[in-house]
Design a protein around this motif. Structure first.
Motif, PDB file in Angstrom:
ATOM      1  N   TRP A 192      44.168 -26.347  42.658  1.00 19.18           N
ATOM      2  CA  TRP A 192      44.052 -27.653  43.300  1.00 19.18           C
ATOM      3  C   TRP A 192      45.355 -28.432  43.138  1.00 19.18           C
ATOM      4  N   ASN A 193      46.050 -28.208  42.017  1.00 18.47           N
ATOM      5  CA  ASN A 193      47.303 -28.890  41.774  1.00 18.47           C
ATOM      6  C   ASN A 193      48.493 -28.096  42.311  1.00 18.47           C
ATOM      7  N   ALA A 194      48.580 -26.804  41.921  1.00 13.84           N
ATOM      8  CA  ALA A 194      49.737 -25.990  42.280  1.00 13.84           C
ATOM      9  C   ALA A 194      49.859 -25.759  43.779  1.00 13.84           C
ATOM     10  N   VAL A 195      48.726 -25.646  44.485  1.00 18.04           N
ATOM     11  CA  VAL A 195      48.737 -25.379  45.917  1.00 18.04           C
ATOM     12  C   VAL A 195      48.144 -26.541  46.714  1.00 18.04           C
ATOM     13  N   GLY A 196      47.025 -27.068  46.273  1.00 19.45           N
ATOM     14  CA  GLY A 196      46.348 -28.120  47.027  1.00 19.45           C
ATOM     15  C   GLY A 196      47.183 -29.375  47.195  1.00 19.45           C
ATOM     16  N   ASN A 197      47.803 -29.843  46.104  1.00 17.15           N
ATOM     17  CA  ASN A 197      48.614 -31.051  46.207  1.00 17.15           C
ATOM     18  C   ASN A 197      49.761 -30.912  47.211  1.00 17.15           C
ATOM     19  N   PRO A 198      50.534 -29.806  47.164  1.00 16.29           N
ATOM     20  CA  PRO A 198      51.602 -29.670  48.156  1.00 16.29           C
ATOM     21  C   PRO A 198      51.106 -29.588  49.599  1.00 16.29           C
ATOM     22  N   VAL A 199      49.943 -28.975  49.799  1.00 16.29           N
ATOM     23  CA  VAL A 199      49.387 -28.895  51.154  1.00 16.29           C
ATOM     24  C   VAL A 199      48.942 -30.282  51.624  1.00 16.29           C
ATOM     25  N   GLU A 200      48.309 -31.023  50.740  1.00 16.77           N
ATOM     26  CA  GLU A 200      47.836 -32.370  51.098  1.00 16.77           C
ATOM     27  C   GLU A 200      49.002 -33.256  51.535  1.00 16.77           C
ATOM     28  N   THR A 201      50.107 -33.173  50.820  1.00 11.58           N
ATOM     29  CA  THR A 201      51.289 -33.955  51.185  1.00 11.58           C
ATOM     30  C   THR A 201      51.816 -33.539  52.552  1.00 11.58           C
ATOM     31  N   ALA A 202      51.866 -32.239  52.812  1.00 14.37           N
ATOM     32  CA  ALA A 202      52.368 -31.754  54.097  1.00 14.37           C
ATOM     33  C   ALA A 202      51.486 -32.229  55.245  1.00 14.37           C
ATOM     34  N   VAL A 203      50.179 -32.231  55.048  1.00 16.19           N
ATOM     35  CA  VAL A 203      49.259 -32.643  56.113  1.00 16.19           C
ATOM     36  C   VAL A 203      49.499 -34.096  56.493  1.00 16.19           C
ATOM     37  N   VAL A 204      49.556 -34.982  55.488  1.00 19.57           N
ATOM     38  CA  VAL A 204      49.695 -36.404  55.811  1.00 19.57           C
ATOM     39  C   VAL A 204      51.073 -36.688  56.405  1.00 19.57           C
ATOM     40  N   ALA A 205      52.110 -36.029  55.895  1.00 17.90           N
ATOM     41  CA  ALA A 205      53.453 -36.276  56.429  1.00 17.90           C
ATOM     42  C   ALA A 205      53.567 -35.791  57.870  1.00 17.90           C
ATOM     43  N   ALA A 206      53.029 -34.619  58.158  1.00 21.85           N
ATOM     44  CA  ALA A 206      53.076 -34.106  59.526  1.00 21.85           C
ATOM     45  C   ALA A 206      52.281 -34.998  60.470  1.00 21.85           C
ATOM     46  N   GLN A 207      51.159 -35.507  60.002  1.00 19.81           N
ATOM     47  CA  GLN A 207      50.347 -36.399  60.829  1.00 19.81           C
ATOM     48  C   GLN A 207      51.119 -37.685  61.155  1.00 19.81           C
ATOM     49  N   LEU A 208      51.745 -38.275  60.142  1.00 19.90           N
ATOM     50  CA  LEU A 208      52.519 -39.496  60.363  1.00 19.90           C
ATOM     51  C   LEU A 208      53.659 -39.254  61.356  1.00 19.90           C
ATOM     52  N   VAL A 209      54.322 -38.111  61.220  1.00 17.43           N
ATOM     53  CA  VAL A 209      55.443 -37.794  62.109  1.00 17.43           C
ATOM     54  C   VAL A 209      54.954 -37.560  63.531  1.00 17.43           C
ATOM     55  N   LEU A 210      53.925 -36.737  63.704  1.00 18.39           N
ATOM     56  CA  LEU A 210      53.450 -36.417  65.049  1.00 18.39           C
ATOM     57  C   LEU A 210      52.797 -37.609  65.734  1.00 18.39           C
ATOM     58  N   ASN A 211      52.339 -38.569  64.955  1.00 19.32           N
ATOM     59  CA  ASN A 211      51.820 -39.801  65.547  1.00 19.32           C
ATOM     60  C   ASN A 211      52.938 -40.758  65.950  1.00 19.32           C
ATOM     61  N   GLY A 212      54.181 -40.360  65.710  1.00 15.72           N
ATOM     62  CA  GLY A 212      55.319 -41.149  66.161  1.00 15.72           C
ATOM     63  C   GLY A 212      55.674 -42.334  65.293  1.00 15.72           C
ATOM     64  N   LEU A 213      55.124 -42.391  64.084  1.00 16.05           N
ATOM     65  CA  LEU A 213      55.320 -43.571  63.246  1.00 16.05           C
ATOM     66  C   LEU A 213      56.793 -43.778  62.880  1.00 16.05           C
ATOM     67  N   LEU A 214      57.493 -42.690  62.564  1.00 16.82           N
ATOM     68  CA  LEU A 214      58.891 -42.823  62.153  1.00 16.82           C
ATOM     69  C   LEU A 214      59.778 -43.222  63.334  1.00 16.82           C
ATOM     70  N   GLU A 215      59.381 -42.852  64.548  1.00 19.22           N
ATOM     71  CA  GLU A 215      60.134 -43.281  65.724  1.00 19.22           C
ATOM     72  C   GLU A 215      59.892 -44.760  66.019  1.00 19.22           C
ATOM     73  N   ARG A 216      58.650 -45.206  65.882  1.00 21.62           N
ATOM     74  CA  ARG A 216      58.338 -46.595  66.221  1.00 21.62           C
ATOM     75  C   ARG A 216      58.853 -47.585  65.186  1.00 21.62           C
ATOM     76  N   TYR A 217      58.977 -47.143  63.934  1.00 27.07           N
ATOM     77  CA  TYR A 217      59.384 -48.050  62.867  1.00 27.07           C
ATOM     78  C   TYR A 217      60.578 -47.462  62.120  1.00 27.07           C
ATOM     79  N   PRO A 218      61.767 -47.588  62.689  1.00 21.61           N
ATOM     80  CA  PRO A 218      62.944 -46.988  62.043  1.00 21.61           C
ATOM     81  C   PRO A 218      63.263 -47.598  60.689  1.00 21.61           C
ATOM     82  N   ASN A 219      62.738 -48.772  60.382  1.00 19.95           N
ATOM     83  CA  ASN A 219      62.968 -49.388  59.074  1.00 19.95           C
ATOM     84  C   ASN A 219      61.926 -48.987  58.040  1.00 19.95           C
TER      85      ASN A 219
END
Length: 348
Positions: A192-219
């Motif tokens: 849950w820690n060695a594999v689950g935590n890194p996967v959880e981070t990747a999921v949320v980061a990819a979701q934020l990126v694909l939702n365009g958040l970093l493009e809409r809010y450059p700051n």
């Protein structure tokens, strides 16, 4: 590196957890720390936490341990077990306010400390209000977890919070917390820690990126724990999906890798090859030194690995502290830092 008045001269740990703890018997306090034996024992909900291997509750001892490995300034983030994820909005807000008050008092006593806030993400409007209060009290950023109330925070309903964080100049540190996202196969073997935590981070980061958040809010400055988890391993794959499928292009105007390179990543990769690959993908300007103090999955001896990567002195200084000082508004005194919180940070 010498400790001095300029951020680039100091080594800054951006990933160090802190919990205001009650010493002695529990007496209803949760968590609490028992220092009566040969070594301190931290308990949460009546259970000892054996993954805590360094100091988590005494700022003086914490600073001693950090200083011993060459760290000058520590940015304290709340122990994620204390962040509300399923509580009702009112109690969640009160929990965060109490935690923020305690952290603000702690960092206000020593210029070697800075702090991140907790916010009740279950209600983004309350989270915005609590973040504003925390920045005004002297805290310098905010820590959130990927999932709240069963939803990943990349969901559209959380966008007002990220917009407000960008406007306030508050870095958002995302740290996994779900203990394996409920996947049965991750229950054993510390997966849950060695594999689950890194996967959880990747999921949320990819979701934020694909939702365009970093493009809409450059700051907007988002910092990912554990070197982004497994996210760097799928940079190319997500870009390929963008090239061949319509779904990833609905809210992005450029390949996802452009947004991935706008994220910040701590250096806790647990391997020279992994860290070198991340460095090549996003560049030294996006890396921040972190240890994951006080947990057993921390990396307390990575300085030599960083120094072996062939970085220029300027790039190494930036990773070790210069970039963190800029993002979190660090200065040479706690009073100056308090005045700078929420303003004067990097805006581009």
């Amino acid at each position: 590196m010498s400790q001095g008045g300029h951020g680039r001269d100091r080594v800054v740990d951006v990933h160090a957890h802190f919990a205001p703890l009650t010493s002695g018997t529990p007496l209803g306090a949760d968590p609490f720390i028992d220092r009566s034996g040969a070594s301190a024992v931290v308990q949460l909900h009546g259970h000892p936490i054996d993954s805590i291997v360094r100091e988590v509750g005494d700022p003086g001892l914490l600073l001693e341990q950090e200083s011993a490995i060459g760290i000058d300034v520590v940015i304290l983030s709340p122990w994620v077990a204390l962040l509300p994820q399923h509580e009702e909005p009112g109690p969640a807000e009160a929990m965060c306010q109490r935690l923020n008050e305690a952290i603000a008092r702690t960092v206000g006593d020593d210029p070697r400390l800075a702090g991140m806030a907790a916010v009740p993400m279950i209600d983004p409007r309350r989270a915005i209000r609590v973040l504003k209060e925390a920045l005004e009290s002297g805290l310098s950023g905010v820590e959130i977890v990927p999932t709240v109330g069963g939803a990943f925070v990349g969901d559209d309903r959380f966008e007002p919070f990220f917009a407000a964080a960008a406007e306030m100049g508050a870095p958002v540190f995302i740290h996994p917390s779900s203990r394996g996202m409920g996947i049965d196969a991750l229950r054993g073997g510390y997966l849950w820690n060695a594999v689950g935590n890194p996967v959880e981070t990747a999921v949320v980061a990819a979701q934020l990126v694909l939702n365009g958040l970093l493009e809409r809010y450059p700051n907007l400055h988002i910092v990912l724990a554990h070197a982004g988890g497994v996210l760097p391993a799928v940079f190319g794959r997500v870009d390929h999906a963008y090239a061949v499928r319509p779904e990833p292009r609905t809210r992005l105007s450029e390949p996802p890798s452009r947004s991935f390179a706008r994220l910040y990543y701590d250096t806790i990769a647990h391997g020279r090859r992994e860290l070198a690959s991340l460095l090549e993908a996003v560049g030294p300007a996006q890396l921040l030194f972190g240890t994951d103090h006080p947990f057993d999955m921390g990396d307390y001896a990575q300085r030599s690995m960083l120094e072996s990567l062939g970085l220029t002195p300027g790039d190494l200084d930036a990773i070790l502290g210069g970039t963190a000082a800029r993002l979190f508004g660090l200065s040479s005194s706690s009073n100056d830092r308090g005045e700078a919180s929420g303003k004067g940070k990097e805006k581009g």
